[in-house]
Design a protein around this motif. Structure first.
Motif, PDB file in Angstrom:
ATOM      1  N   PRO A 107       7.375 -16.621 -20.333  1.00  0.00           N
ATOM      2  CA  PRO A 107       6.631 -17.334 -19.504  1.00  0.00           C
ATOM      3  C   PRO A 107       7.690 -18.407 -18.876  1.00  0.00           C
ATOM      4  O   PRO A 107       7.678 -18.610 -17.387  1.00  0.00           O
ATOM      5  N   ASP A 108       8.599 -19.149 -19.543  1.00  0.00           N
ATOM      6  CA  ASP A 108       9.642 -20.006 -18.728  1.00  0.00           C
ATOM      7  C   ASP A 108      10.415 -19.648 -17.536  1.00  0.00           C
ATOM      8  O   ASP A 108      10.676 -19.926 -16.771  1.00  0.00           O
ATOM      9  N   LEU A 109      10.709 -18.175 -18.133  1.00  0.00           N
ATOM     10  CA  LEU A 109      11.567 -17.542 -17.078  1.00  0.00           C
ATOM     11  C   LEU A 109      10.572 -17.300 -15.663  1.00  0.00           C
ATOM     12  O   LEU A 109      11.447 -17.688 -14.446  1.00  0.00           O
ATOM     13  N   ILE A 110       9.527 -16.943 -15.653  1.00  0.00           N
ATOM     14  CA  ILE A 110       8.754 -16.517 -14.565  1.00  0.00           C
ATOM     15  C   ILE A 110       8.374 -18.108 -13.906  1.00  0.00           C
ATOM     16  O   ILE A 110       8.606 -18.069 -12.563  1.00  0.00           O
ATOM     17  N   ARG A 111       8.417 -18.931 -14.541  1.00  0.00           N
ATOM     18  CA  ARG A 111       8.127 -20.471 -14.031  1.00  0.00           C
ATOM     19  C   ARG A 111       9.043 -20.865 -12.926  1.00  0.00           C
ATOM     20  O   ARG A 111       9.030 -21.209 -12.212  1.00  0.00           O
ATOM     21  N   ALA A 112      10.461 -20.449 -13.754  1.00  0.00           N
ATOM     22  CA  ALA A 112      11.738 -20.954 -12.937  1.00  0.00           C
ATOM     23  C   ALA A 112      11.838 -19.910 -11.768  1.00  0.00           C
ATOM     24  O   ALA A 112      12.350 -20.538 -10.621  1.00  0.00           O
ATOM     25  N   ALA A 113      11.619 -19.049 -12.015  1.00  0.00           N
ATOM     26  CA  ALA A 113      11.544 -17.923 -10.729  1.00  0.00           C
ATOM     27  C   ALA A 113      10.763 -18.219  -9.731  1.00  0.00           C
ATOM     28  O   ALA A 113      11.007 -18.332  -8.545  1.00  0.00           O
ATOM     29  N   ARG A 114       9.354 -18.730 -10.154  1.00  0.00           N
ATOM     30  CA  ARG A 114       8.345 -19.100  -9.168  1.00  0.00           C
ATOM     31  C   ARG A 114       8.688 -20.126  -8.340  1.00  0.00           C
ATOM     32  O   ARG A 114       8.506 -20.432  -7.340  1.00  0.00           O
ATOM     33  N   ALA A 115       9.459 -21.243  -9.049  1.00  0.00           N
ATOM     34  CA  ALA A 115       9.807 -22.630  -8.612  1.00  0.00           C
ATOM     35  C   ALA A 115      10.820 -22.134  -7.325  1.00  0.00           C
ATOM     36  O   ALA A 115      10.920 -23.330  -6.577  1.00  0.00           O
ATOM     37  N   LEU A 116      11.672 -21.200  -7.544  1.00  0.00           N
ATOM     38  CA  LEU A 116      12.716 -21.009  -6.506  1.00  0.00           C
ATOM     39  C   LEU A 116      12.132 -20.128  -5.434  1.00  0.00           C
ATOM     40  O   LEU A 116      12.899 -19.652  -4.473  1.00  0.00           O
ATOM     41  N   GLY A 117      10.854 -19.920  -5.429  1.00  0.00           N
ATOM     42  CA  GLY A 117      10.323 -18.947  -4.343  1.00  0.00           C
ATOM     43  C   GLY A 117      10.570 -17.581  -4.443  1.00  0.00           C
ATOM     44  O   GLY A 117      10.504 -16.931  -3.443  1.00  0.00           O
ATOM     45  N   ALA A 118      10.642 -17.223  -5.729  1.00  0.00           N
ATOM     46  CA  ALA A 118      10.894 -15.588  -5.811  1.00  0.00           C
ATOM     47  C   ALA A 118       9.787 -14.952  -5.189  1.00  0.00           C
ATOM     48  O   ALA A 118       8.524 -15.044  -5.347  1.00  0.00           O
ATOM     49  N   GLU A 119      10.090 -13.708  -4.767  1.00  0.00           N
ATOM     50  CA  GLU A 119       9.174 -12.548  -4.582  1.00  0.00           C
ATOM     51  C   GLU A 119       9.262 -11.927  -5.807  1.00  0.00           C
ATOM     52  O   GLU A 119      10.282 -11.135  -6.198  1.00  0.00           O
ATOM     53  N   PHE A 120       7.786 -11.386  -6.131  1.00  0.00           N
ATOM     54  CA  PHE A 120       7.699 -10.652  -7.369  1.00  0.00           C
ATOM     55  C   PHE A 120       7.349  -9.121  -6.772  1.00  0.00           C
ATOM     56  O   PHE A 120       6.288  -9.000  -6.407  1.00  0.00           O
ATOM     57  N   VAL A 121       8.388  -8.348  -6.931  1.00  0.00           N
ATOM     58  CA  VAL A 121       8.201  -6.898  -6.762  1.00  0.00           C
ATOM     59  C   VAL A 121       7.764  -6.178  -8.002  1.00  0.00           C
ATOM     60  O   VAL A 121       8.196  -6.183  -9.303  1.00  0.00           O
ATOM     61  N   GLY A 122       6.655  -5.377  -7.799  1.00  0.00           N
ATOM     62  CA  GLY A 122       6.148  -4.617  -9.099  1.00  0.00           C
ATOM     63  C   GLY A 122       7.317  -3.637  -9.651  1.00  0.00           C
ATOM     64  O   GLY A 122       7.756  -2.708  -8.924  1.00  0.00           O
ATOM     65  N   HIS A 123       7.560  -3.849 -10.882  1.00  0.00           N
ATOM     66  CA  HIS A 123       8.504  -2.748 -11.255  1.00  0.00           C
ATOM     67  C   HIS A 123       8.065  -2.099 -12.788  1.00  0.00           C
ATOM     68  O   HIS A 123       8.779  -2.038 -13.703  1.00  0.00           O
TER      69      HIS A 123
END
Length: 301
Positions: A107-123
């Motif tokens: 979950p910490d990795l998700i939060r870091a990506a979200r904080a950088l404005g990542a687009e989450f593509v279904g994989h």
């Protein structure tokens, strides 16, 4: 290159999309008059221990395979954070190819990506999965479950899909459209977005690097980090020159446990710096922005 005003579309034997040569209509510029759009996709993946497909760096390890497991886990513990930081430093918004199991595993990795404005593509849910082993009904439920999890976590459903192991069934495109996915990151059939008509509606195949991809090239073919960085640079330079003729899309695909390794990250960073030195001519973006731009103009198959 000259453009032939006469359409020569024909249906290939597989029937999934029509043939359209690069010499056909040049298309509309990207924002601010730029002609080359570049997105960088980072695979954030989770694997089921001892079950299903795996990405391995050391072959033929006996069970329990702690060696390859630790190599993959390094990606979510270390490599992904450093990759995301490098992209942020370069001013490139991250595109994340997300196994939704990462929501629970890291979950910490998700939060870091979200904080950088990542687009989450279904994989997919796990990268141990394969669509190819599913019935159409199973696949429909699976791709919908991925969309539902991302929507619950991020507040909106994903627009994009990229299959685990790039696997498909005859129903995949139909099932993706039915679940609300609007664009696909799996195929390299063109240097431009290609609309594909399915029984459920239309989905756009955005150019996805099958070779400018650290999994297929570094792990699959044994290329070095420097060779991979050279591929990124050469792909970029060629497409930047060709984009003077028409708007194009370039992608770079990296994985947390591959390009996130320190010695590979250094090489990749040199390629990122090379590309961003041309920022005045290039749109560094995400698939959702490309799709949104395409939606402002008519796109036909």
């Amino acid at each position: 290159m000259t453009h032939d005003d006469t359409r020569t579309d024909t249906a290939p034997g597989h029937g999934f999309w029509d043939y359209r040569p690069i010499t056909d209509a040049p298309g509309r510029d990207w924002p601010d008059g730029r002609r080359l759009a570049v997105y960088v996709a980072v695979g954030l993946e989770e694997y089921r221990f001892g079950v299903g497909a795996t990405e391995d760096i050391v072959p033929d390890v006996t069970a329990p395979d702690l060696v390859n497991t630790s190599w993959r886990d390094y990606g979510n513990r270390v490599g992904a954070f450093r990759l995301l930081e490098r992209l942020d430093r370069a001013g490139i918004p991250p595109t994340v190819l997300l196994n939704t199991a990462v929501y629970d595993a890291a979950p910490d990795l998700i939060r870091a990506a979200r904080a950088l404005g990542a687009e989450f593509v279904g994989h997919g849910i796990s990268n141990s999965d394969s669509l190819g082993a599913m019935s159409s009904a199973e696949e429909a439920a699976y791709v919908a479950a991925v969309a539902d999890r991302i929507a619950a976590e991020e507040g909106e459903a994903p627009g994009g899909w990229s299959s685990p192991w790039l696997t498909h069934t005859p129903s995949t495109l139909d099932n993706l459209v039915a679940s609300g996915y609007r664009y696909l990151l799996d195929l390299r059939l063109d240097d431009r977005p290609v609309p594909i008509t399915t029984a459920a509606g239309q989905i756009v195949a955005l150019p996805y690097a099958l070779e400018v991809n650290d999994s297929t090239t570094i792990v699959g073919r044994g290329a070095s980090a420097s060779e991979f960085a050279d591929m990124v640079v050469d792909e970029f330079d060629e497409l930047l020159e060709r984009s003077e003729e028409q708007p194009l899309v370039m992608s770079v695909v990296v994985h947390s446990f591959i390009s996130g390794a320190p010695f590979r990250l250094r090489a990749l960073d040199r390629a990122l710096q090379h590309m961003t030195a041309h920022r005045d001519r290039v749109w560094f973006t995400q698939p959702r922005a490309i799709a949104a731009h395409l939606a402002t103009t008519e796109v036909t198959a």
